[in-house]
Design a protein around this motif. Structure first.
Motif, mmCIF file in Angstrom:
data_model
loop_
_atom_site.group_PDB
_atom_site.id
_atom_site.type_symbol
_atom_site.label_atom_id
_atom_site.label_comp_id
_atom_site.label_asym_id
_atom_site.label_seq_id
_atom_site.Cartn_x
_atom_site.Cartn_y
_atom_site.Cartn_z
ATOM 1 N N UNK A 1 60.771 45.870 14.779
ATOM 2 C CA UNK A 1 61.365 46.686 13.720
ATOM 3 C C UNK A 1 62.491 45.900 13.066
ATOM 4 N N UNK A 2 62.801 46.253 11.844
ATOM 5 C CA UNK A 2 63.840 45.565 11.083
ATOM 6 C C UNK A 2 65.200 46.047 11.573
ATOM 7 N N UNK A 3 65.978 45.132 12.129
ATOM 8 C CA UNK A 3 67.286 45.515 12.663
ATOM 9 C C UNK A 3 68.316 45.768 11.571
ATOM 10 N N UNK A 4 68.046 45.250 10.382
ATOM 11 C CA UNK A 4 68.956 45.409 9.242
ATOM 12 C C UNK A 4 70.320 44.753 9.481
ATOM 13 N N UNK A 5 70.373 43.824 10.446
ATOM 14 C CA UNK A 5 71.568 42.997 10.586
ATOM 15 C C UNK A 5 71.524 41.892 9.539
ATOM 16 N N UNK A 6 72.695 41.428 9.126
ATOM 17 C CA UNK A 6 72.784 40.399 8.092
ATOM 18 C C UNK A 6 72.993 39.007 8.648
ATOM 19 N N UNK A 7 73.006 38.878 9.965
ATOM 20 C CA UNK A 7 73.230 37.568 10.579
ATOM 21 C C UNK A 7 72.579 37.559 11.964
ATOM 22 N N UNK A 8 72.833 36.504 12.728
ATOM 23 C CA UNK A 8 72.235 36.316 14.038
ATOM 24 C C UNK A 8 72.556 37.487 14.973
ATOM 25 N N UNK A 9 71.540 37.998 15.664
ATOM 26 C CA UNK A 9 71.738 39.022 16.690
ATOM 27 C C UNK A 9 72.052 38.322 18.010
ATOM 28 N N UNK A 10 73.194 38.658 18.596
ATOM 29 C CA UNK A 10 73.621 38.002 19.834
ATOM 30 C C UNK A 10 73.157 38.728 21.086
ATOM 31 N N UNK A 11 73.059 40.053 21.028
ATOM 32 C CA UNK A 11 72.719 40.783 22.241
ATOM 33 C C UNK A 11 72.083 42.119 21.878
ATOM 34 N N UNK A 12 71.306 42.633 22.835
ATOM 35 C CA UNK A 12 70.686 43.947 22.735
ATOM 36 C C UNK A 12 70.720 44.561 24.130
ATOM 37 N N UNK A 13 71.060 45.837 24.232
ATOM 38 C CA UNK A 13 71.170 46.482 25.542
ATOM 39 C C UNK A 13 70.521 47.857 25.506
ATOM 40 N N UNK A 14 69.675 48.118 26.508
ATOM 41 C CA UNK A 14 69.088 49.443 26.690
ATOM 42 C C UNK A 14 70.055 50.331 27.471
ATOM 43 N N UNK A 15 69.997 51.636 27.193
ATOM 44 C CA UNK A 15 70.755 52.565 28.017
ATOM 45 C C UNK A 15 70.013 52.815 29.327
ATOM 46 N N UNK A 16 70.555 53.672 30.177
ATOM 47 C CA UNK A 16 70.016 53.915 31.515
ATOM 48 C C UNK A 16 68.566 54.386 31.479
ATOM 49 N N UNK A 17 68.215 55.189 30.469
ATOM 50 C CA UNK A 17 66.876 55.772 30.399
ATOM 51 C C UNK A 17 65.901 54.953 29.561
ATOM 52 N N UNK A 18 66.372 53.898 28.915
ATOM 53 C CA UNK A 18 65.502 53.068 28.101
ATOM 54 C C UNK A 18 65.077 53.704 26.795
ATOM 55 N N UNK A 19 65.786 54.740 26.360
ATOM 56 C CA UNK A 19 65.418 55.445 25.137
ATOM 57 C C UNK A 19 66.438 55.252 24.019
ATOM 58 N N UNK A 20 67.419 54.412 24.287
ATOM 59 C CA UNK A 20 68.442 54.123 23.276
ATOM 60 C C UNK A 20 68.859 52.677 23.462
ATOM 61 N N UNK A 21 69.063 51.960 22.367
ATOM 62 C CA UNK A 21 69.533 50.583 22.428
ATOM 63 C C UNK A 21 70.707 50.399 21.481
ATOM 64 N N UNK A 22 71.515 49.387 21.779
ATOM 65 C CA UNK A 22 72.584 48.978 20.879
ATOM 66 C C UNK A 22 72.419 47.491 20.628
ATOM 67 N N UNK A 23 72.604 47.075 19.384
ATOM 68 C CA UNK A 23 72.506 45.672 19.006
ATOM 69 C C UNK A 23 73.834 45.216 18.419
ATOM 70 N N UNK A 24 74.115 43.916 18.575
ATOM 71 C CA UNK A 24 75.348 43.356 18.013
ATOM 72 C C UNK A 24 75.034 42.015 17.373
ATOM 73 N N UNK A 25 75.871 41.612 16.432
ATOM 74 C CA UNK A 25 75.516 40.476 15.589
ATOM 75 C C UNK A 25 76.746 39.728 15.091
ATOM 76 N N UNK A 26 76.489 38.548 14.528
ATOM 77 C CA UNK A 26 77.543 37.792 13.870
ATOM 78 C C UNK A 26 78.022 38.453 12.579
ATOM 79 N N UNK A 27 77.291 39.474 12.119
ATOM 80 C CA UNK A 27 77.756 40.194 10.928
ATOM 81 C C UNK A 27 78.858 41.197 11.253
ATOM 82 N N UNK A 28 79.328 41.177 12.516
ATOM 83 C CA UNK A 28 80.429 42.003 13.013
ATOM 84 C C UNK A 28 80.062 43.485 13.128
ATOM 85 N N UNK A 29 78.771 43.785 13.061
ATOM 86 C CA UNK A 29 78.339 45.179 13.105
ATOM 87 C C UNK A 29 77.681 45.519 14.440
#
Length: 311
Positions: free
Chosen positions: A7-35
């Motif tokens: 899926x399109x992450x809609x980040x504007x720069x390199x994605x550094x990390x992605x983490x699933x929550x405990x149940x695997x039904x939610x993720x958070x992404x972080x990037x060099x775009x500071x978002x």
């Protein structure tokens, strides 16, 4: 059969990390775009849908980690801006409004960029470990889990040697960490130690001071990421490491001498005997990240490999 969903992450720069929550039904992404971006899984369609997106730091965001759900919907992020920030969901706010997640605390003790963070297993309480390019690991705890604005720096200890302590270059300060998840062991951290090209197992000694005990060695370059496997009833511990030299290495830790051993080290536990039980060189690129039960990602080739426990 493994199914890969893109899926399109809609980040504007390199994605550094992605983490699933405990149940695997939610993720958070972080990037060099500071978002930071939080995504929810639509189980009906199998699609990841945006929950919210916002500017989280003043520099590139390097790592994200979820707290156990017994503490609510909480995650932490760290950045080149030398801070760790704690975020909590505000369920009354509109989805994708930029206000759904609020910063509850900012931890700014690091003298260099914060390279890695991880919440402790929930049986240890609401604790967060962080390691920075200054070569110092720090452990914070929310003494009142209802008030996430108040975090106490419980411990800090050197992991990076003399070079880091004297203010080494940011590029040299590559560190990573992982908590031991077992309820039947004292609290321990496996930490990749930058330019030393080793990982070490840290735990408290008889004076309640964090010290390195075992060393995971045999590498030509620094550790990019490290993961301590869930115990799953085994009589030994497994730690996996991803290295800049392109190798994934798996180590077995066995308590020395069994339960009748005389040499007791720190908190009534024994030393471990370290064995290298797996060395995989088929990535052909720097092994940048590892997730969960030995799922490893690549940098250049943009794909992943899954290694199953066979020991």
């Amino acid at each position: 059969m493994n199914e890969v969903t893109q899926f399109d992450s809609k980040h504007d720069d390199l994605i550094h990390d992605i983490a699933y929550d405990f149940y695997g039904k939610r993720i958070v992404t972080c990037s060099s775009d500071q978002k930071l971006k939080v995504w929810d899984l639509d189980e009906a369609t199998g699609e990841w849908k945006i929950n919210d997106s916002w500017k989280g730091h003043d520099c590139s965001i390097l790592k994200v980690t979820w707290a156990h759900p017994e503490y609510g919907q909480v995650f932490a992020s760290c950045s080149f801006d030398r801070t760790v920030r704690i975020w909590e969901e505000q369920e009354h706010e509109t989805v994708n409004s930029g206000r759904r997640w609020v910063e509850k605390a900012r931890l700014a003790e690091s003298r260099g960029s914060v390279k890695d963070i991880q919440f402790a297993p929930n049986h240890l309480g609401l604790k967060l470990a962080a390691v920075g390019s200054d070569g110092i690991a720090r452990i914070y705890e929310a003494m009142d889990v209802v008030n996430l604005a108040q975090w106490t720096l419980m411990d800090e200890f050197e992991v990076g040697g003399k070079e880091a302590a004297s203010g080494g270059k940011e590029a040299d300060g590559h560190y990573c960490l992982s908590w031991c998840p077992s309820r039947f062991q004292p609290q321990m951290l496996a930490i990749g130690c930058g330019k030393e090209s080793v990982a070490k197992v840290f735990r408290m000694d008889q004076h309640n001071k964090w010290q390195p005990f075992e060393t995971l060695s045999g590498h030509a370059d620094f550790v990019c990421d490290i993961a301590w496997a869930p115990n799953m009833g085994r009589s030994y511990q497994l730690i996996a490491t991803g290295w800049k030299d392109g190798h994934v290495r798996v180590y077995k830790l066995l308590e020395e001498g069994g339960r009748e051993a005389d040499a007791v080290v720190g908190k009534g536990r024994k030393r471990f005997r370290v064995e290298l039980v797996g060395d995989f060189a088929d990535h052909g690129a720097e092994v940048a990240a590892m997730m969960g039960k030995f799922d490893y990602g690549k940098v250049e080739e943009r794909n992943s490999k899954i290694y199953r426990n066979y020991v």
